[in-house]
Design a protein around this motif. Structure first.
Motif, PDB file in Angstrom:
ATOM      1  N   HIS A 150       0.981  -1.219   0.028  1.00 18.13           N
ATOM      2  CA  HIS A 150       0.080  -0.022   0.085  1.00 18.13           C
ATOM      3  C   HIS A 150       0.984   1.268   0.015  1.00 18.13           C
ATOM      4  O   HIS A 150       1.982   1.039   0.917  1.00 18.13           O
ATOM      5  CB  HIS A 150      -0.861   0.105   1.228  1.00 18.13           C
ATOM      6  CG  HIS A 150      -1.962   1.133   1.243  1.00 18.13           C
ATOM      7  ND1 HIS A 150      -1.863   2.399   1.703  1.00 18.13           N
ATOM      8  CD2 HIS A 150      -3.256   0.943   0.664  1.00 18.13           C
ATOM      9  CE1 HIS A 150      -3.034   2.825   1.342  1.00 18.13           C
ATOM     10  NE2 HIS A 150      -3.718   2.109   0.884  1.00 18.13           N
ATOM     11  N   PRO A 151       0.535   2.369  -0.706  1.00 17.51           N
ATOM     12  CA  PRO A 151       1.219   3.437  -0.799  1.00 17.51           C
ATOM     13  C   PRO A 151       1.622   4.220   0.757  1.00 17.51           C
ATOM     14  O   PRO A 151       2.574   4.710   0.842  1.00 17.51           O
ATOM     15  CB  PRO A 151       0.607   4.504  -1.749  1.00 17.51           C
ATOM     16  CG  PRO A 151      -0.301   3.594  -2.481  1.00 17.51           C
ATOM     17  CD  PRO A 151      -0.579   2.329  -1.702  1.00 17.51           C
ATOM     18  N   LEU A 152       0.748   4.236   1.435  1.00 12.00           N
ATOM     19  CA  LEU A 152       0.914   4.605   2.658  1.00 12.00           C
ATOM     20  C   LEU A 152       1.896   4.000   3.475  1.00 12.00           C
ATOM     21  O   LEU A 152       2.782   4.670   4.140  1.00 12.00           O
ATOM     22  CB  LEU A 152      -0.513   4.735   3.572  1.00 12.00           C
ATOM     23  CG  LEU A 152      -1.458   5.952   3.042  1.00 12.00           C
ATOM     24  CD1 LEU A 152      -2.793   5.670   3.976  1.00 12.00           C
ATOM     25  CD2 LEU A 152      -0.905   7.097   3.040  1.00 12.00           C
ATOM     26  N   VAL A 153       2.032   2.573   3.292  1.00 15.31           N
ATOM     27  CA  VAL A 153       2.883   1.739   4.218  1.00 15.31           C
ATOM     28  C   VAL A 153       4.335   2.155   3.577  1.00 15.31           C
ATOM     29  O   VAL A 153       5.271   2.186   4.235  1.00 15.31           O
ATOM     30  CB  VAL A 153       2.526   0.433   3.898  1.00 15.31           C
ATOM     31  CG1 VAL A 153       3.655  -0.440   4.603  1.00 15.31           C
ATOM     32  CG2 VAL A 153       1.172   0.013   4.624  1.00 15.31           C
ATOM     33  N   ALA A 154       4.385   2.137   2.358  1.00 16.07           N
ATOM     34  CA  ALA A 154       5.561   2.579   1.792  1.00 16.07           C
ATOM     35  C   ALA A 154       6.117   3.805   2.087  1.00 16.07           C
ATOM     36  O   ALA A 154       7.457   3.990   2.297  1.00 16.07           O
ATOM     37  CB  ALA A 154       5.662   2.271   0.156  1.00 16.07           C
ATOM     38  N   THR A 155       5.328   4.797   2.183  1.00 13.94           N
ATOM     39  CA  THR A 155       5.572   6.088   2.464  1.00 13.94           C
ATOM     40  C   THR A 155       6.208   6.191   4.079  1.00 13.94           C
ATOM     41  O   THR A 155       7.142   6.564   4.597  1.00 13.94           O
ATOM     42  CB  THR A 155       4.548   6.971   2.553  1.00 13.94           C
ATOM     43  OG1 THR A 155       4.001   7.213   1.185  1.00 13.94           O
ATOM     44  CG2 THR A 155       4.867   8.506   2.905  1.00 13.94           C
ATOM     45  N   ALA A 156       5.478   5.407   4.832  1.00 14.38           N
ATOM     46  CA  ALA A 156       5.986   5.326   6.274  1.00 14.38           C
ATOM     47  C   ALA A 156       7.137   4.704   6.508  1.00 14.38           C
ATOM     48  O   ALA A 156       7.849   4.945   7.392  1.00 14.38           O
ATOM     49  CB  ALA A 156       4.772   4.345   7.059  1.00 14.38           C
ATOM     50  N   MET A 157       7.620   3.823   5.493  1.00 10.47           N
ATOM     51  CA  MET A 157       8.812   3.140   5.529  1.00 10.47           C
ATOM     52  C   MET A 157       9.936   3.955   5.061  1.00 10.47           C
ATOM     53  O   MET A 157      11.159   4.026   5.603  1.00 10.47           O
ATOM     54  CB  MET A 157       8.794   1.728   4.907  1.00 10.47           C
ATOM     55  CG  MET A 157       7.898   0.524   5.181  1.00 10.47           C
ATOM     56  SD  MET A 157       7.795  -0.593   4.054  1.00 10.47           S
ATOM     57  CE  MET A 157       9.444  -1.227   3.847  1.00 10.47           C
ATOM     58  N   VAL A 158       9.619   4.899   4.208  1.00 13.02           N
ATOM     59  CA  VAL A 158      10.491   5.902   3.641  1.00 13.02           C
ATOM     60  C   VAL A 158      10.813   6.990   4.145  1.00 13.02           C
ATOM     61  O   VAL A 158      12.051   7.522   4.447  1.00 13.02           O
ATOM     62  CB  VAL A 158      10.170   6.208   2.102  1.00 13.02           C
ATOM     63  CG1 VAL A 158      11.152   7.406   1.450  1.00 13.02           C
ATOM     64  CG2 VAL A 158      10.576   4.967   1.322  1.00 13.02           C
ATOM     65  N   LEU A 159       9.895   7.716   5.075  1.00 12.40           N
ATOM     66  CA  LEU A 159      10.058   9.039   5.694  1.00 12.40           C
ATOM     67  C   LEU A 159      11.049   8.920   6.822  1.00 12.40           C
ATOM     68  O   LEU A 159      11.881   9.787   6.908  1.00 12.40           O
ATOM     69  CB  LEU A 159       8.773   9.330   6.095  1.00 12.40           C
ATOM     70  CG  LEU A 159       7.682  10.023   5.138  1.00 12.40           C
ATOM     71  CD1 LEU A 159       6.415  10.326   5.899  1.00 12.40           C
ATOM     72  CD2 LEU A 159       8.295  11.033   4.640  1.00 12.40           C
ATOM     73  N   PRO A 160      11.323   7.991   7.651  1.00 13.28           N
ATOM     74  CA  PRO A 160      12.301   7.984   8.626  1.00 13.28           C
ATOM     75  C   PRO A 160      13.813   7.877   8.149  1.00 13.28           C
ATOM     76  O   PRO A 160      14.473   8.753   8.295  1.00 13.28           O
ATOM     77  CB  PRO A 160      12.263   6.610   9.472  1.00 13.28           C
ATOM     78  CG  PRO A 160      10.714   6.149   9.240  1.00 13.28           C
ATOM     79  CD  PRO A 160      10.241   6.855   7.885  1.00 13.28           C
ATOM     80  N   LEU A 161      14.013   7.245   6.917  1.00 15.85           N
ATOM     81  CA  LEU A 161      15.203   7.430   6.117  1.00 15.85           C
ATOM     82  C   LEU A 161      15.482   8.464   5.626  1.00 15.85           C
ATOM     83  O   LEU A 161      16.519   9.169   5.703  1.00 15.85           O
ATOM     84  CB  LEU A 161      15.411   6.047   5.106  1.00 15.85           C
ATOM     85  CG  LEU A 161      16.618   6.227   4.325  1.00 15.85           C
ATOM     86  CD1 LEU A 161      17.925   6.072   5.304  1.00 15.85           C
ATOM     87  CD2 LEU A 161      16.691   5.142   3.208  1.00 15.85           C
ATOM     88  N   ALA A 162      14.454   9.081   5.059  1.00 17.88           N
ATOM     89  CA  ALA A 162      14.551  10.596   4.257  1.00 17.88           C
ATOM     90  C   ALA A 162      14.896  11.560   5.410  1.00 17.88           C
ATOM     91  O   ALA A 162      15.787  12.713   5.177  1.00 17.88           O
ATOM     92  CB  ALA A 162      13.255  10.831   3.395  1.00 17.88           C
ATOM     93  N   ALA A 163      14.101  11.412   6.289  1.00 16.94           N
ATOM     94  CA  ALA A 163      14.378  12.504   7.600  1.00 16.94           C
ATOM     95  C   ALA A 163      15.876  12.470   8.070  1.00 16.94           C
ATOM     96  O   ALA A 163      16.386  13.421   8.151  1.00 16.94           O
ATOM     97  CB  ALA A 163      13.427  12.298   8.653  1.00 16.94           C
TER      98      ALA A 163
END
Length: 68
Positions: free
Chosen positions: A30-43
């Motif tokens: 799901h796109p929200l799950v993928a976003t939640a996985m990527v945001l900590p690394l991006a930050a």
């Protein structure tokens, strides 16, 4: 060399059905799950490499371009 293709195809088929680590293949994430996985690394990357200033500058430039 002609005998390598069947082995490669069988290996890909086996990985595709069972998933890379042996678990069941569940389909798309799901796109929200993928976003939640990527945001900590991006930050983390923004903080480590000092990208905050660059991001603010880019956002400001886009805002000016849009007339805000």
């Amino acid at each position: 060399m002609a005998h390598t293709a069947p082995r490669t195809t069988a290996f890909r088929t086996r990985i595709g059905r069972a998933g890379l680590f042996g678990g069941p293949a569940t389909g798309r994430r799901h796109p929200l799950v993928a976003t939640a996985m990527v945001l900590p690394l991006a930050a983390l990357l923004v903080v480590v490499f000092g990208g905050w200033d660059a991001m603010v500058t880019q956002a400001s430039s886009v805002g000016v371009m849009l007339g805000r």
